[in-house]
Design an enzyme around this catalytic site. Structure first.
Site, short mmCIF file in Angstrom:
data_model
loop_
_atom_site.label_atom_id
_atom_site.label_comp_id
_atom_site.label_asym_id
_atom_site.label_seq_id
_atom_site.Cartn_x
_atom_site.Cartn_y
_atom_site.Cartn_z
N GLU A 124 -8.13 -8.19 -4.75
CA GLU A 124 -9.27 -7.67 -3.98
C GLU A 124 -10.43 -7.32 -4.89
OE1 GLU A 124 -7.42 -5.66 -0.03
OE2 GLU A 124 -6.67 -4.87 -1.93
N GLU A 144 1.03 -6.87 -0.05
CA GLU A 144 1.05 -5.53 0.54
C GLU A 144 2.05 -5.37 1.68
OE1 GLU A 144 -3.00 -5.66 -1.45
OE2 GLU A 144 -1.72 -7.07 -0.34
#
Length: 269
Positions: A124, A144
């Site tokens: 990210e 995640e």
């Protein structure tokens, strides 16, 4: 200088500054550059400096070390030890999402030079850059959901813009990991280089950006990210500002003078 403006020595980052750029190396190799609270605080310090003193930002990880056998790595993600203890209020504070958004909104372009793993928050962070270049060993992905959380620091909306919804869903829902060739084909990265050449390639890209008029680059970046409904009006307003800049007159006159010199030389042949 950035290192002089910060209140104490950088611990999680290594800093190199030049006249037109700052090179930040993530520097927690023992934990594969996991993004912890110290790194986030230091990245905020970098952003604060670059908001006051606009320069190109290069972000890289830890290079490979043949002596120890350590492989190059960008960032393995958030520090799981710290992440395990975070609660509702920490999530609402957007610890990682806020710093990545701040990086994305810096006045001058941001280049991510990615080697090895860029997973979770590390990926990210790379998505927040304007340019991503990589090595042959790069691995990009979002693990995640396997940890019982979501990719809440940009992947759930930036990935759709960068690679399209089908591939984005594979990354965030099915744990797909992209290798270098896949990332290149998807234009998630735009260049692939040998690991030893990666940082030099990032500086070469920064050189190309640095050769442009800095104000035109800053305004172009800001206008580029405006919502569709803002165009063409915001473009016209931005152009009105640049039409009055001295750099516009100087650069266009230099272009005309160069062309005139070429024409005169050709006529004399």
């Amino acid at each position: 200088m950035l290192v002089d403006s910060y209140s104490h020595a950088f611990e999680a980052l290594a800093i190199e500054e030049r006249e037109d750029r700052v090179h930040v190396s993530l520097n927690r190799p023992v934990v594969r550059n996991a993004i912890d609270a110290t790194m986030v605080a230091e990245l905020h310090a970098v952003c604060a400096y670059l908001e006051r003193t606009p320069k190109i930002l290069i972000i890289s990880g830890t290079p490979a070390d043949e002596a120890t056998g350590r492989k190059g790595i960008f960032a393995s993600g958030a520090d799981i030890g710290q992440l395990r203890e975070r609660r509702r209020e920490d999530a609402l504070a957007g610890i990682n999402s806020q710093i990545f958004d701040r990086i994305h909104k810096l006045p001058m372009p941001v280049i991510a030079a990615i080697d090895g793993f860029a997973l979770g928050g590390g990926a990210e962070l790379a998505y927040a850059a304007d340019f991503r270049i990589a090595t042959e060993s790069v691995k990009l992905g979002q693990p995640e959901t396997n940890l019982g959380i979501i990719a809440a620091a940009g992947a759930l909306w930036r990935l759709k813009e960068l690679v399209g919804e089908p591939v984005a869903l594979e990354l965030v829902l099915a744990g797909r990991i992209l290798d270098a060739q896949e990332a290149l084909e998807l234009k998630l990265v735009t260049e692939i280089h040998p690991a030893a050449d990666l940082v030099n390639a990032a500086h070469a890209l920064a050189d190309r950006i640095g050769a442009q008029d800095p104000l035109a680059v800053r305004i172009t970046k800001r206008v580029f990210h405006m919502p569709r409904e803002a165009h063409p009006h915001v473009d016209e307003l931005a152009q009105a500002i640049l039409f009055e800049s001295q750099a516009k007159f100087d650069r266009m006159q230099a272009f005309l003078d160069k062309n005139a010199a070429k024409k005169a030389a050709k006529e004399q042949q």
